[in-house]
Scaffold this motif. Structure first.
Motif, mmCIF file in Angstrom:
data_model
loop_
_atom_site.group_PDB
_atom_site.id
_atom_site.type_symbol
_atom_site.label_atom_id
_atom_site.label_comp_id
_atom_site.label_asym_id
_atom_site.label_seq_id
_atom_site.Cartn_x
_atom_site.Cartn_y
_atom_site.Cartn_z
ATOM 1 N N GLN A 106 5.038 -14.184 -3.614
ATOM 2 C CA GLN A 106 3.602 -14.420 -3.436
ATOM 3 C C GLN A 106 3.202 -15.846 -3.799
ATOM 4 O O GLN A 106 3.558 -16.347 -4.863
ATOM 5 N N ILE A 107 2.436 -16.444 -2.919
ATOM 6 C CA ILE A 107 1.968 -17.809 -3.132
ATOM 7 C C ILE A 107 0.925 -17.865 -4.243
ATOM 8 O O ILE A 107 0.984 -18.729 -5.116
ATOM 9 N N PHE A 108 -0.022 -16.925 -4.235
ATOM 10 C CA PHE A 108 -1.157 -17.007 -5.160
ATOM 11 C C PHE A 108 -0.843 -16.563 -6.583
ATOM 12 O O PHE A 108 -1.702 -16.658 -7.465
ATOM 13 N N THR A 109 0.359 -16.076 -6.831
ATOM 14 C CA THR A 109 0.744 -15.708 -8.194
ATOM 15 C C THR A 109 1.957 -16.537 -8.625
ATOM 16 O O THR A 109 1.854 -17.390 -9.500
ATOM 17 N N THR A 149 10.091 -5.795 1.775
ATOM 18 C CA THR A 149 9.556 -4.883 2.792
ATOM 19 C C THR A 149 8.130 -5.291 3.151
ATOM 20 O O THR A 149 7.477 -6.013 2.400
ATOM 21 N N LYS A 150 7.666 -4.808 4.274
ATOM 22 C CA LYS A 150 6.294 -5.096 4.707
ATOM 23 C C LYS A 150 5.278 -4.287 3.904
ATOM 24 O O LYS A 150 4.119 -4.659 3.797
ATOM 25 N N LYS A 151 5.716 -3.148 3.348
ATOM 26 C CA LYS A 151 4.799 -2.288 2.607
ATOM 27 C C LYS A 151 4.446 -2.949 1.274
ATOM 28 O O LYS A 151 5.316 -3.379 0.525
ATOM 29 N N ILE A 207 -0.684 -20.178 5.112
ATOM 30 C CA ILE A 207 -0.195 -21.260 4.244
ATOM 31 C C ILE A 207 1.292 -21.491 4.482
ATOM 32 O O ILE A 207 1.744 -22.635 4.589
ATOM 33 N N LYS A 208 2.067 -20.392 4.583
ATOM 34 C CA LYS A 208 3.513 -20.505 4.845
ATOM 35 C C LYS A 208 3.781 -21.218 6.161
ATOM 36 O O LYS A 208 4.651 -22.080 6.241
ATOM 37 N N ARG A 214 -1.850 -11.205 2.102
ATOM 38 C CA ARG A 214 -0.722 -11.602 2.962
ATOM 39 C C ARG A 214 -1.137 -12.434 4.180
ATOM 40 O O ARG A 214 -0.470 -13.432 4.471
ATOM 41 N N PRO A 215 -2.192 -12.065 4.902
ATOM 42 C CA PRO A 215 -2.563 -12.899 6.061
ATOM 43 C C PRO A 215 -2.893 -14.344 5.666
ATOM 44 O O PRO A 215 -2.522 -15.289 6.368
ATOM 45 N N ILE A 216 -3.554 -14.529 4.529
ATOM 46 C CA ILE A 216 -3.880 -15.882 4.056
ATOM 47 C C ILE A 216 -2.593 -16.612 3.668
ATOM 48 O O ILE A 216 -2.390 -17.772 4.033
#
Length: 167
Positions: free
Chosen positions: A116-119, A138-140, A155-156, A149-151
């Motif tokens: 995760q980018i934001f953590t 996993t996607k879940k 960024i990715k 995730r969409p944000i």
């Protein structure tokens, strides 16, 4: 930018001892959920072997997780035989700095690895640590992660385009 990692990999097992040595990394701070284990708490044998190989080569490992499910992190910690800290409140600095002190390493010699980018990435960057973003296992996701995730994907994608331009 604080939201960009130093490097991206598809999964933790792709982070090699050679890569870490080349970047002068002596310790890894690892996330748990969707980095080491999947949504259903499955820990792959590949991850177990990867951690064993890193430890044999002198890389210090430490789990830092935001989860309040202590038993989940404790189980992974026991299996991998590495210390942990839960309720980390990433991206705040406190958890990262406590782990840094326990690892007895300079920030530049510690890599933060997470999905995760934001953590994980933001917190590691704020502490001047090397950051490695991995794709989620996993996607879940848990609801409190899924909405971000969409944000993060935007960024990715911007990060990956900037890396292509650098070449």
């Amino acid at each position: 930018m604080n939201l960009y990692p130093n490097e991206c990999f598809d999964k933790v097992e792709q982070i090699t001892i050679e890569y870490l040595q080349k970047n002068k990394i002596k310790a890894l701070i690892l996330d748990v959920d969707n980095t080491l284990i999947d949504y259903h708490r499955n820990l792959s044998q590949n991850v177990v072997k990867w951690t064993e190989q890193l430890k044999k080569n002198g890389i210090k490992l430490y789990i830092l997780s935001n989860t309040n499910h202590k038993e989940k992190v404790e189980e992974v910690s026991k299996t991998l035989q590495i210390p942990y800290r839960n309720l980390a409140k990433k991206p705040f600095k406190a958890g990262f700095l406590k782990v840094q002190k326990e690892l007895e390493e300079e920030p530049k010699n510690i890599a933060v690895v997470g999905d995760q980018i934001f953590t994980d990435i933001l917190g590691g960057n704020r502490c001047q640590m090397f950051t490695i973003l991995v794709e989620p296992i996993t996607k879940k996701d848990f609801w409190y992660t899924a909405w971000k995730r969409p944000i993060e994907n935007k960024i990715k994608n911007r990060y990956k385009r900037s890396k292509i331009k650098e070449k």
